[in-house]
Motif scaffolding. Structure first.
Motif, mmCIF file in Angstrom:
data_model
loop_
_atom_site.group_PDB
_atom_site.id
_atom_site.type_symbol
_atom_site.label_atom_id
_atom_site.label_comp_id
_atom_site.label_asym_id
_atom_site.label_seq_id
_atom_site.Cartn_x
_atom_site.Cartn_y
_atom_site.Cartn_z
ATOM 1 N N THR A 58 -4.512 -10.474 -4.941
ATOM 2 C CA THR A 58 -4.576 -10.957 -3.557
ATOM 3 C C THR A 58 -5.441 -10.053 -2.690
ATOM 4 O O THR A 58 -6.118 -10.527 -1.768
ATOM 5 C CB THR A 58 -3.169 -11.053 -2.963
ATOM 6 O OG1 THR A 58 -2.352 -11.855 -3.818
ATOM 7 C CG2 THR A 58 -3.193 -11.682 -1.576
ATOM 8 N N SER A 59 -5.443 -8.763 -2.968
ATOM 9 C CA SER A 59 -6.219 -7.835 -2.133
ATOM 10 C C SER A 59 -7.722 -8.074 -2.246
ATOM 11 O O SER A 59 -8.471 -7.694 -1.341
ATOM 12 C CB SER A 59 -5.901 -6.392 -2.522
ATOM 13 O OG SER A 59 -6.367 -6.093 -3.830
ATOM 14 N N SER A 63 -9.184 -14.614 3.005
ATOM 15 C CA SER A 63 -7.994 -15.174 3.651
ATOM 16 C C SER A 63 -7.806 -16.650 3.327
ATOM 17 O O SER A 63 -6.679 -17.135 3.213
ATOM 18 C CB SER A 63 -8.092 -14.987 5.177
ATOM 19 O OG SER A 63 -8.144 -13.624 5.502
ATOM 20 N N VAL A 66 -5.748 -17.463 0.001
ATOM 21 C CA VAL A 66 -4.361 -17.005 -0.156
ATOM 22 C C VAL A 66 -3.414 -18.136 0.218
ATOM 23 O O VAL A 66 -3.283 -18.515 1.384
ATOM 24 C CB VAL A 66 -4.090 -15.766 0.727
ATOM 25 C CG1 VAL A 66 -2.649 -15.315 0.571
ATOM 26 C CG2 VAL A 66 -5.058 -14.658 0.389
ATOM 27 N N ALA A 263 1.064 -5.501 8.925
ATOM 28 C CA ALA A 263 1.691 -6.708 8.381
ATOM 29 C C ALA A 263 2.265 -7.605 9.465
ATOM 30 O O ALA A 263 2.720 -8.712 9.162
ATOM 31 C CB ALA A 263 2.807 -6.318 7.407
ATOM 32 N N TYR A 270 -3.467 -11.436 4.728
ATOM 33 C CA TYR A 270 -2.800 -11.022 3.498
ATOM 34 C C TYR A 270 -3.663 -10.137 2.595
ATOM 35 O O TYR A 270 -3.124 -9.193 1.991
ATOM 36 C CB TYR A 270 -2.305 -12.251 2.737
ATOM 37 C CG TYR A 270 -1.119 -12.909 3.387
ATOM 38 C CD1 TYR A 270 0.146 -12.321 3.333
ATOM 39 C CD2 TYR A 270 -1.245 -14.113 4.073
ATOM 40 C CE1 TYR A 270 1.240 -12.906 3.940
ATOM 41 C CE2 TYR A 270 -0.158 -14.714 4.682
ATOM 42 C CZ TYR A 270 1.080 -14.110 4.615
ATOM 43 O OH TYR A 270 2.158 -14.691 5.221
ATOM 44 N N ILE A 273 -3.325 -6.715 3.997
ATOM 45 C CA ILE A 273 -1.945 -6.228 3.865
ATOM 46 C C ILE A 273 -1.696 -5.742 2.437
ATOM 47 O O ILE A 273 -1.121 -4.665 2.225
ATOM 48 C CB ILE A 273 -0.949 -7.346 4.239
ATOM 49 C CG1 ILE A 273 -1.063 -7.677 5.728
ATOM 50 C CG2 ILE A 273 0.480 -6.926 3.904
ATOM 51 C CD1 ILE A 273 -0.233 -8.884 6.142
ATOM 52 N N MET A 274 -2.116 -6.542 1.446
ATOM 53 C CA MET A 274 -1.923 -6.138 0.051
ATOM 54 C C MET A 274 -2.711 -4.879 -0.272
ATOM 55 O O MET A 274 -2.214 -3.981 -0.967
ATOM 56 C CB MET A 274 -2.337 -7.273 -0.886
ATOM 57 C CG MET A 274 -1.566 -8.564 -0.685
ATOM 58 S SD MET A 274 0.221 -8.338 -0.837
ATOM 59 C CE MET A 274 0.831 -9.962 -0.401
#
Length: 305
Positions: A58-59, A63, A66, A263, A270, A273-274
């Motif tokens: 995911t990182s 966007s 996701v 977050a 996301y 955040i990851m």
């Protein structure tokens, strides 16, 4: 002349001993048993690594990629935008967390070694009672002292000349105080079992006092206990969020505070955040990878004489 006869002496029965198979550890048993064992271990490993896989994948997504349907899929286009955004937000808090965790680990280990040596080798009157009171500090929950602690630290900060006492400095003092009981317990048990009294008595005969005996005799052989306490305190200070939330703000807080803000919001990013989670967890992961075997060895040293 009468001949004397002697009864045969019974031979002690041999105790059956387990034959050595000559195999490496973990290879005993049937092929089916070993297959089940390794398959179970592989299954547990996959379960443990699934969250890490989702974090990493995911990182590197954008966007728009996701969503729940594409959570397991690889990115169609590998992007480092999330990592750049996370680093821009977390770089200063990461450095503050390094200062916090390293300072707390080093100072806590030093204070713990002093307290542990006194409780283990200096049997003064009331030592058991004082040590018991020390241990009570391990069972006081953070939530029970947050409000009075915050008020006390604000009063200290308002004292003339103490305006610098804010942010990370507050957290260093708090974690030092909270780390005294567990560090004293670890060192006390280590010195009581792993350091023979004969060595200390020999130093006393040579004219060394308590302080000289500690610095010259006990401290150099305390590496296993130091490894345990430093890893323990480093991890506790690095992962702390509750004290950081009450005693710091976004401008002077550690990485856990900044990660919480990253977050938050109505439209969370996301990928960043990851990436931020991976950045924040990397130092403690490296500590355990590099020093993990020493941590286990330090816990076991001094457990038996």
């Amino acid at each position: 002349m009468t001949a004397t006869t002697t009864e045969p002496v019974p031979v002690a029965e041999a105790v059956p001993t387990r034959k050595s198979t000559g195999r490496a550890p973990g290879t005993e048993g049937t092929v089916m048993g070993r297959t089940i064992r390794y398959a179970s271990l592989l299954g547990f490993l996959i379960l443990i690594l699934i969250p890490l896989y989702v974090l990493v994948v995911t990182s590197f997504k954008t966007s728009g990629e996701v969503n729940a349907r594409q959570a397991w899929s690889l990115p169609s286009v590998w992007s480092v935008g999330g990592w750049k955004a996370a680093w821009a937000t977390l770089a200063p808090p990461l450095w503050r967390s390094v200062v916090l965790a390293v300072s707390v680990a080093a100072l806590s280990a030093m204070l713990g070694s002093l307290n542990g040596f006194v409780f283990a080798k200096w049997q003064f009157k009331g030592a058991t009672l004082v040590f018991t009171l020390f241990l009570f500090g391990m069972f006081i929950p953070y939530q029970a002292i947050l409000i009075p602690l915050q008020g006390l630290l604000i009063q200290v900060q308002q004292t003339p000349g103490m305006s610098w006492f804010d942010g990370i400095w507050k957290l260093i003092v708090v974690h030092l105080i909270y780390g005294i009981p567990i560090c004293a317990l670890i060192f006390r048990n280590y010195y009581a079992t792993a350091v023979p009294n004969e060595i200390l008595e020999a130093a006393k005969v040579d004219g060394a006092g308590t302080a000289r005996t500690f610095w010259s005799i006990a401290l150099p052989i305390s590496v296993p206990a130091f490894v345990v306490t430093m890893i323990w305190q480093f991890t506790s200070a690095w992962n702390d969020f509750l004290f950081a939330l009450f005693l710091t703000n976004r401008n002077n807080g550690p990485v856990t505070y900044a990660l919480n803000e990253l977050a938050g919001g109505q439209n969370p990013d996301y990928p960043s955040i990851m990436a931020g989670v991976l950045l924040a967890s990397l130092p403690t992961l490296l500590v355990y990878i590099i020093l993990g075997k020493y941590f286990v060895g330090g816990l076991m040293s001094g457990s038996v004489k």
